[in-house]
Scaffold this active site. Structure first.
Site, PDB file in Angstrom:
ATOM      1  N   ASP A 102     -21.368 -25.623  24.752  1.00 60.63           N
ATOM      2  CA  ASP A 102     -20.002 -24.927  25.515  1.00 60.63           C
ATOM      3  C   ASP A 102     -19.225 -25.170  23.865  1.00 60.63           C
ATOM      4  OD1 ASP A 102     -17.261 -25.446  27.371  1.00 60.63           O
ATOM      5  OD2 ASP A 102     -17.471 -26.459  25.783  1.00 60.63           O
TER       6      ASP A 102
ATOM      7  N   TYR B 151     -11.493 -25.428  19.115  1.00 62.79           N
ATOM      8  CA  TYR B 151     -12.518 -26.570  18.051  1.00 62.79           C
ATOM      9  C   TYR B 151     -13.387 -26.171  16.456  1.00 62.79           C
ATOM     10  CZ  TYR B 151     -13.773 -27.256  23.126  1.00 62.79           C
ATOM     11  OH  TYR B 151     -13.927 -28.038  24.274  1.00 62.79           O
TER      12      TYR B 151
ATOM     13  N   LYS C 143     -13.823 -20.872  23.863  1.00 62.86           N
ATOM     14  CA  LYS C 143     -12.498 -20.562  25.443  1.00 62.86           C
ATOM     15  C   LYS C 143     -11.617 -20.290  24.096  1.00 62.86           C
ATOM     16  CE  LYS C 143     -13.453 -25.397  26.804  1.00 62.86           C
ATOM     17  NZ  LYS C 143     -14.431 -25.280  25.697  1.00 62.86           N
TER      18      LYS C 143
ATOM     19  N   HIS D 201      -8.741 -21.178  27.496  1.00 65.02           N
ATOM     20  CA  HIS D 201      -9.057 -23.272  26.941  1.00 65.02           C
ATOM     21  C   HIS D 201      -7.170 -23.849  27.957  1.00 65.02           C
ATOM     22  CE1 HIS D 201      -9.690 -25.803  23.643  1.00 65.02           C
ATOM     23  NE2 HIS D 201      -9.695 -26.392  25.089  1.00 65.02           N
TER      24      HIS D 201
END
Length: 293
Positions: free
Chosen positions: A43, A48, A73, A105
């Site tokens: 994931d 990120y 996401k 997200h």
């Protein structure tokens, strides 16, 4: 590896490696270790900043692509018209033609029409076959109700902060009633949580109820918390950059919590959220642009 079946029939490993707040220079090693140890679910997210490194580890691992379930996401800065471009950026960084699970997200309560347009773009990607399943993250019941009324495809997943100190039962129940799989981020309470105020400060990993159950099973507190989520039918995506912790988090399929132990963990609810308040998410506060691939 235990699997869960999403509402469109797609199979997903119940436990995966999360890479939230994993620096890019540590991501390749973490994902590589996870794949070597037997993980088949990773994931990540555009926000990120490590999708490229996830993709590199996947390619270098030698594990066939169809054996690894990859989810990422779309960030709020790419909602609306830009969502399809957001997919293109993520797919290019990951080096994938197809993403197994693509989710929004956050809800954007201050501009929910933009959120709905983003989800409709996910529906198009699903219809085109460039993603295998679509979903959401950090959506509360009112967000979900509005989404379901305005769109055609029921989300396959709602990824939420879920651990014994913050259980979001109303959202979990809504999801279950509508065929949406609950997926737990921070399932072992990686942020420090507070059951009280002042000096009463501890992580759920240090809670006496958790440590007693861990001792009874010869397991770690983290393993107990992951087992709690799995036994309640959730997907869990713990994060770690340490190989021994990554291995430990996977070793949760050889024991079972009793009904009394599950109840004892359920009773730890504090109602205190560790992550951002979903209603406070705005483009002005959180909408930094995601770089191009």
């Amino acid at each position: 590896m235990q699997t869960l079946t999403l509402n469109n029939g797609v199979e997903m490993p119940a436990l995966g490696l999360g890479v939230f707040q994993t620096p890019p220079d540590e991501t390749i090693a973490a994902v590589t270790a996870a794949l070597e140890l037997g993980y088949r679910h990773i994931d990540t997210a555009a926000a990120y900043g490590n999708e490229r490194e996830v993709g590199q580890a996947l390619r270098d691992s030698g594990v066939p692509r169809d054996e690894v379930f990859v989810e990422t996401k779309i960030w709020i800065s790419d909602y609306g018209y830009e969502t399809l471009h957001g997919f293109d950026k993520s797919a290019a960084k990951l080096g994938l033609d197809q993403i197994d699970l693509l989710i929004l997200h956050q809800a954007l309560p201050s501009d929910f029409d933009r959120t709905l347009d983003a989800y409709r773009a996910l529906e198009k990607l699903l219809a085109d076959g460039t993603v295998r399943a679509i979903g959401v993250s950090n959506f509360m019941t009112d967000h979900l109700a509005t989404l379901l009324d305005a769109t055609s495809v029921v989300p396959a997943v709602n990824q939420l902060e879920i651990h014994p100190y913050f259980q979001q039962r109303a959202v979990l129940d809504f999801d279950t009633d509508h065929g949406i799989l609950n997926q737990a981020w921070s399932p072992i309470g990686g942020i420090t949580f507070y059951p009280g105020y002042g000096e009463d400060r501890r992580s759920v990993l240090q809670d006496p109820a958790v440590t007693r159950i861990a001792e009874a099973h010869g397991k770690s507190p983290a393993q107990v918390l992951l087992r709690w989520g799995l036994q309640q039918g959730r997907s869990v995506i713990p994060k770690s950059t340490k190989r021994h912790r990554i291995a430990e988090n996977l070793d949760v399929f050889d024991f079972e919590l009793t009904a009394d132990e599950l109840s004892a963990l359920d009773a730890l609810e504090t109602g205190r959220r560790g992550g951002p308040e979903p209603e406070a998410v705005t483009l002005a506060a959180y909408g930094r642009a995601i770089p191009e691939a």
